[in-house]
Structure formats: structure tokens, C-alpha cells
Design a protein around this motif. Structure first.
Motif, short mmCIF file in Angstrom:
data_model
loop_
_atom_site.label_atom_id
_atom_site.label_comp_id
_atom_site.label_asym_id
_atom_site.label_seq_id
_atom_site.Cartn_x
_atom_site.Cartn_y
_atom_site.Cartn_z
N LYS A 104 0.84 -1.19 0.00
CA LYS A 104 0.00 0.00 0.00
C LYS A 104 0.88 1.24 0.00
CE LYS A 104 -4.12 -1.35 2.56
NZ LYS A 104 -4.92 -1.02 3.74
N ARG A 106 0.14 4.97 1.26
CA ARG A 106 -0.87 5.64 2.06
C ARG A 106 -2.01 4.65 2.25
NH1 ARG A 106 0.01 11.95 0.83
NH2 ARG A 106 2.24 11.72 0.80
N GLU A 107 -3.20 4.96 1.85
CA GLU A 107 -4.31 4.01 2.04
C GLU A 107 -4.66 3.27 0.75
OE1 GLU A 107 -5.62 3.30 5.06
OE2 GLU A 107 -4.02 4.63 5.73
N GLU A 108 -3.88 3.49 -0.31
CA GLU A 108 -4.19 2.89 -1.61
C GLU A 108 -3.42 1.58 -1.81
OE1 GLU A 108 -3.64 3.78 -6.38
OE2 GLU A 108 -3.29 5.39 -4.94
N LYS A 109 -4.15 0.51 -2.07
CA LYS A 109 -3.54 -0.79 -2.32
C LYS A 109 -2.91 -0.78 -3.72
CE LYS A 109 -4.90 -5.61 -1.99
NZ LYS A 109 -6.04 -6.49 -1.76
N ILE A 110 -1.68 -1.24 -3.82
CA ILE A 110 -0.99 -1.34 -5.10
C ILE A 110 -1.30 -2.71 -5.67
CG2 ILE A 110 1.24 -1.25 -6.27
CD1 ILE A 110 0.39 1.37 -4.86
N GLU A 111 -1.91 -2.73 -6.84
CA GLU A 111 -2.30 -4.01 -7.45
C GLU A 111 -1.50 -4.34 -8.71
OE1 GLU A 111 -6.52 -3.61 -7.88
OE2 GLU A 111 -6.85 -4.01 -5.75
N ARG A 115 3.27 -0.56 -11.58
CA ARG A 115 2.79 0.77 -11.14
C ARG A 115 3.94 1.75 -11.03
NH1 ARG A 115 -0.80 3.02 -7.11
NH2 ARG A 115 -0.26 5.21 -7.12
#
Length: 117
Positions: A104, A106-111, A115
Motif C-alpha cells: 500500500k 498511504r491508504e491505496e492498495k498497489i495491485e 505501477r
């Protein structure tokens, strides 16, 4: 083993206590018990501040940092950043972390392992 059996019985918010014990034991096995106090201090400052402010706005002074030149913004891959920060031991390890849902920013999941930050 008895402690594990006791931790298995915990419910609700007490499960977080079990997670802390597990995290401490795993970290101590990998890095030694001497690294635990600075980790506890950083976690306490982050979580204490986050209860009174927005998520992610706690004291981050104890966390690893990487400086990215302005010219490189938009070209740095998440896998490279995790490797640089010491959050992964190799690019393969970083990709595994992302694929497993454990990455992640911050609060964003890296998928996406490609990226760009």
C-alpha cells in the motif's frame, strides 16, 4: 506453545494484541530483539497521532525514506521503491508482496507490479 493457545482464544479488538505479539516475535526472529524498541516507538507515535488526525498523518520520523529527484517523478516503479526502502529483498520479492495484496501507499492498495509512482 501455551501462549499461542491463549492468543487463539482472543476475540474482537483483543485480536490486535495477538497480532502485535506475532509481529514482534517474527521481527525478533528475523532481525533480533534489539530492533523492537524503535519499532514500538514509531508505531506508538503513528497510531497515537492517527487517532486525533487524519490517517497517515502521524509522526513518521522513525520510518525509512527515499528521495526521488523531480526529474524522476513519474518514472519510478513501486517495485523499485519497495526495494530501495528495504521493504523487499529483491524485485521478485516486491512483486510477490504486491501480488499478495500486501503493498500500500498511504491508504491505496498497489495491485499492478508495473505501477509507476
Amino acid at each position: 506453545l501455551e501462549e499461542v493457545e491463549e492468543l487463539e482464544k482472543l476475540e474482537g479488538s483483543k485480536i490486535n494484541d495477538a497480532k502485535k505479539v506475532l509481529a514482534d516475535e517474527c521481527t525478533a526472529l528475523l532481525h533480533g530483539k534489539e530492533c523492537l524498541p524503535p519499532i514500538w516507538e514509531t508505531a506508538a507515535s503513528l497510531f497515537a497521532a492517527s487517532s486525533s488526525s487524519s490517517p497517515g498523518e502521524g509522526d513518521t520520523g522513525g520510518l525509512n525514506r527515499v528521495t526521488v529527484a523531480a526529474a524522476d517523478l513519474g518514472t519510478v516503479k513501486a517495485t523499485d521503491m519497495f526495494l530501495e526502502l528495504g521493504l523487499a529483498s529483491s524485485k521478485k520479492d516486491a512483486r510477490r508482496l504486491i501480488a499478495g495484496g500486501g503493498a500500500k501507499i498511504r491508504e491505496e492498495k498497489i495491485e499492478d507490479e508495473q505501477r509507476v509512482l
